[in-house]
Enzyme design. Sequence first.
Site, PDB file in Angstrom:
ATOM      1  N   GLU A   1       3.439   8.448  -7.357  1.00 22.34           N
ATOM      2  CA  GLU A   1       2.958   7.307  -6.573  1.00 22.34           C
ATOM      3  C   GLU A   1       4.121   6.530  -5.974  1.00 22.34           C
ATOM      4  OE1 GLU A   1       1.372   3.693  -8.589  1.00 22.34           O
ATOM      5  OE2 GLU A   1      -0.473   4.146  -7.502  1.00 22.34           O
TER       6      GLU A   1
ATOM      7  N   TYR B   1       1.261   2.738   1.313  1.00 26.24           N
ATOM      8  CA  TYR B   1       1.007   3.323  -0.020  1.00 26.24           C
ATOM      9  C   TYR B   1       0.785   4.825   0.117  1.00 26.24           C
ATOM     10  CZ  TYR B   1      -1.478   4.596  -4.282  1.00 26.24           C
ATOM     11  OH  TYR B   1      -1.863   5.211  -5.445  1.00 26.24           O
TER      12      TYR B   1
END
Length: 388
Positions: free
Chosen positions: A197, A109
């Site tokens: 993101e 991530y």
Amino acid sequence: MNIHEYQAKAILREFGVPVPDGHVCYNGASAREWAKRLSEGPWVVKAQIHAGGRGKGGGVKLARTADEVRNTARDMLGMILRTHQTGPEGKVVTRVLVENGCNIGTELYISLLVDRATSKVTVMASTEGGMDIEEVAAKTPEKIFREAIAPLVGLTPFQCRNLAFSLGLTGKLTNKAVKLLQGLYETFIGCDCSLLEINPLVVTKEGDLLCLDAKFGFDDNAVFRHPKIGDMRDYDEEDPNEVEASQHDLSYVSLAGNIGCLVNGAGLAMATMDIIKHSGGNPANFLDVGGGATIERVTEAFKIILSDKNVKGILVNIFGGIMKCDVIATGVIEAAKQVSLKVPLVVRLEGTNVDKGKEILSASGLNIIAADGMADAANKIVQAVAAA
Ligand code: ADP
Ligand code: MG
């Protein structure tokens, strides 16, 4: 402002950030054709909606043949996709992304955002890719690594290596990660992002890094500097009332409560929402009609507030500075007549010509509850809604 995943990946590609090859499709036949042009498969068909959690909701599917791509795309197009981010009503899928499937080794991530605590753009990285990052932050905060970026220096190679090591990357992957992180930072700054993101960023079995999902948030006040990004706006994905409001130069954000607010000035609008909460009520919206609101604008604002079925009462809180209270009062009466108001209406006026304004309101014969001061106004609307 948000954009779709396929648009996000096109931007990343321009900045040299590795993403899988793919193409947006609007029907099954073109999905099949694009699959054949892209590779020999397998492919992944991905529903394009402005919400995450699509994988779990059935919006991301693997296809092994071009015919399977077509059938999957056909099934997905037109379906209502429900994920934990769409709410129970879900979203209709009108486009899909067909892209090359990749051999996933591990899922990581990465995100970049403006951290209000440090006033710096900050990179957040975690080994827990593919997961809900809020959950990781709540349960295992030690698995999230951060680097705050000094604005004049930018993201340094040292910081990138630090992040890469925290993610357990070694050897050639470290250098690839440095390049990727710097590409993401250039994208973030170059596009005036508020959020970027990548979840997941994957290490493929072949030893490459690839962004499999991408979400952008843009600073609305800077979109004018990026007309190409502005054109990516998909009005179907936005609250129709918010779109309508922006066309009338009204700042409107819909909320979950039942008291509609009509206020001039963003600060007063925030304070009004606070005091409604403080008095035990819940605002249905934030609405700033602006400093120079005309009768037409006030009418439009009323219409937008009332098209929200949850609204059980309206609080008008206006400070007559540039605008005079008598003009506002006339506007409120005109608007209330035009929209045939059926819910209780509390009006609080203050400022220039306030006495004249109050006179006009009380002489109108309309069922308007006049209030003195903010606390009185908030109490009156909360009570009126409770009694209705
Ligand atoms: P969402 O976050 O909306 O669920 P993602 O794009 O993150 O959607 O996809 C969900 C999961 O599907 C990913 O975590 C990944 O495991 C898998 N996936 C997505 N795209 C690909 C791809 N091109 N190749 C292989 N797997 C993929
Ligand atoms: Mg994702």
